[in-house]
Design a protein around this motif. Sequence first.
Motif, PDB file in Angstrom:
ATOM      1  N   PHE A  42       0.967  -0.990  -0.116  1.00  0.00           N
ATOM      2  CA  PHE A  42       0.018   0.139   0.085  1.00  0.00           C
ATOM      3  C   PHE A  42       0.837   1.367  -0.152  1.00  0.00           C
ATOM      4  CE2 PHE A  42      -2.953  -2.956   2.692  1.00  0.00           C
ATOM      5  CZ  PHE A  42      -3.450  -3.481   1.551  1.00  0.00           C
ATOM      6  N   ILE A  43       1.967   1.209  -0.065  1.00  0.00           N
ATOM      7  CA  ILE A  43       2.852   2.340   0.050  1.00  0.00           C
ATOM      8  C   ILE A  43       2.748   3.150  -1.099  1.00  0.00           C
ATOM      9  CG2 ILE A  43       5.353   3.331  -0.023  1.00  0.00           C
ATOM     10  CD1 ILE A  43       6.073   0.879   1.798  1.00  0.00           C
ATOM     11  N   VAL A  44       2.840   2.765  -2.349  1.00  0.00           N
ATOM     12  CA  VAL A  44       2.539   3.611  -3.357  1.00  0.00           C
ATOM     13  C   VAL A  44       1.118   4.266  -3.513  1.00  0.00           C
ATOM     14  CG1 VAL A  44       2.725   3.697  -5.945  1.00  0.00           C
ATOM     15  CG2 VAL A  44       4.659   2.619  -4.684  1.00  0.00           C
ATOM     16  N   PRO A  45       0.081   3.322  -3.435  1.00  0.00           N
ATOM     17  CA  PRO A  45      -1.204   4.078  -3.584  1.00  0.00           C
ATOM     18  C   PRO A  45      -1.634   4.874  -2.265  1.00  0.00           C
ATOM     19  CG  PRO A  45      -1.020   1.274  -3.704  1.00  0.00           C
ATOM     20  CD  PRO A  45       0.096   1.750  -3.457  1.00  0.00           C
ATOM     21  N   LEU A  46      -1.003   4.755  -1.332  1.00  0.00           N
ATOM     22  CA  LEU A  46      -1.099   5.915  -0.116  1.00  0.00           C
ATOM     23  C   LEU A  46      -0.476   7.170  -0.470  1.00  0.00           C
ATOM     24  CD1 LEU A  46      -0.704   3.650   3.154  1.00  0.00           C
ATOM     25  CD2 LEU A  46      -2.650   4.436   2.296  1.00  0.00           C
ATOM     26  N   GLN A  47       0.671   7.005  -1.099  1.00  0.00           N
ATOM     27  CA  GLN A  47       1.359   8.294  -1.566  1.00  0.00           C
ATOM     28  C   GLN A  47       0.667   8.800  -2.598  1.00  0.00           C
ATOM     29  OE1 GLN A  47       5.177   5.924  -2.688  1.00  0.00           O
ATOM     30  NE2 GLN A  47       6.180   7.615  -1.627  1.00  0.00           N
ATOM     31  N   LYS A  48      -0.132   8.255  -3.582  1.00  0.00           N
ATOM     32  CA  LYS A  48      -0.665   8.745  -4.432  1.00  0.00           C
ATOM     33  C   LYS A  48      -2.071   9.365  -4.054  1.00  0.00           C
ATOM     34  CE  LYS A  48       1.050   5.783  -8.441  1.00  0.00           C
ATOM     35  NZ  LYS A  48       0.784   4.779  -9.294  1.00  0.00           N
ATOM     36  N   GLU A  49      -2.620   8.776  -3.209  1.00  0.00           N
ATOM     37  CA  GLU A  49      -4.104   9.207  -2.619  1.00  0.00           C
ATOM     38  C   GLU A  49      -3.872  10.121  -1.879  1.00  0.00           C
ATOM     39  OE1 GLU A  49      -8.011   7.659  -0.329  1.00  0.00           O
ATOM     40  OE2 GLU A  49      -6.748   6.185  -1.469  1.00  0.00           O
ATOM     41  N   PHE A  50      -2.872  10.176  -0.964  1.00  0.00           N
ATOM     42  CA  PHE A  50      -2.813  11.349   0.262  1.00  0.00           C
ATOM     43  C   PHE A  50      -1.640  12.190   0.020  1.00  0.00           C
ATOM     44  CE2 PHE A  50      -5.285   7.622   2.247  1.00  0.00           C
ATOM     45  CZ  PHE A  50      -6.345   8.126   2.462  1.00  0.00           C
TER      46      PHE A  50
END
Length: 430
Positions: A42-50
């Motif tokens: 989830f590191i990359v998805p969290l970076q993109k979303e938040f």
Amino acid sequence: MLSARLARRFSARNVHYGWAVAGATFLTMLVVAGAVGAPGVFIVPLQKEFGWSAADISGALAIRFLLFGGMGPFAAAFMNRFGIRRMMLISLGIVACGMLLSLAMDRIWQLFLLWGVVIGLGTGLTAMVLGATVATRWFSERRGLVMGLLSASTATGQLAFLPLLAGLTESHGWRMALLMICGAILIAAVVVFLIMQDRPSDLGLAPYGAGAVEPAPVQPATLGALLVTPIAVLREAAGAPVFWVLFFSFFVCGASTNGLVQTHFIAMCGDYGLAAVGAASMLAMMGLFDFGGTLASGWLSDRFDNRWLLFCYYGLRGLSLLYLPFSDFSLYSLSIFAIFYGLDWVATVPPTLKLTARHFGPEKTNIVFGWIFAGHQLGAASAALGGGLSRTVWQSYMPAFVAAGLLCLIAAAMILLIHRGRPERTLAAA
């Protein structure tokens, strides 16, 4: 009681009920390990979303690793006092609650609270000491093999879940992947409730390979005495040099596995153009080879000098980590890394537990091993944070991988400082 009926059926077929307990423990450790390893996807998805940085997210994961390990000695004491089954159910409940609440998070402090503190505490209530407790309590023979099986479940859970989680994240978002983990936790909780028992004596059984039923030892009567027990055991164990050698080697083990590869491998592969699903598949390959390697390690630890086994494991891991920065990150080179690195992802656990039991006695093994495992998670937290800082400051994960490889080679040499002969010091029975 279902477990009593199952025990009678197992006995009628000349099968010890300890294998059913080991199976329920395997499932629980598999699912908890999946929960521990999931944030790496989830590191990359969290970076993109938040818009959170890799260092910010790694900080929360570092807290989780610290609590996951720091709770180990106390989890062992809680299991001794309140029972394995109860602590497993509490652990699964806390982890599920933390994950469900995180579905609505949108602030970095919520990530630190839920994925760092809540999930760290929940997973820490079982951690690796659960396997050590079950192996030493239910098995007098085949202990190394059982610990190998249960250790393999940890890496298998951390790695085998990842391709599915990565696929769900890519197609339906990271929240759907979290819900899948929660469903697996529910299944594990039902199995634990129906099958798990605290001790063989609860069913009138002797441990596997033992000739007589072993009564439960007297436990501290007050909560204060219970909380002091791990500290007292640490103070006594710290007087033996072997404790610090094992502590340091497990620090390196955690830094070079959970903290670095589990947390940052997918994101690092993304820097080289490899999609998250493909990188997660490499981690799953590591999990497949680790399962066989750790089972073999358990079998070997019952038969050969555990010091030399650890020397080989850390040496092989160090060389594989030093190889990775100089590879071309093709499918072929990553497959080579996955095979050699995966063979000893947690193969270090059975011989480390055997050395702990030999030097500190069976009754306190789970607490001493809990402190050694705290070193493992301290290393994991350091590498999780260090990897994120490396990526943020130098725009590359490679310095962290080279440092981890060198640490593994140092740990391999230090293991040989443990005396082969008579144990230096054995703790008094609880």
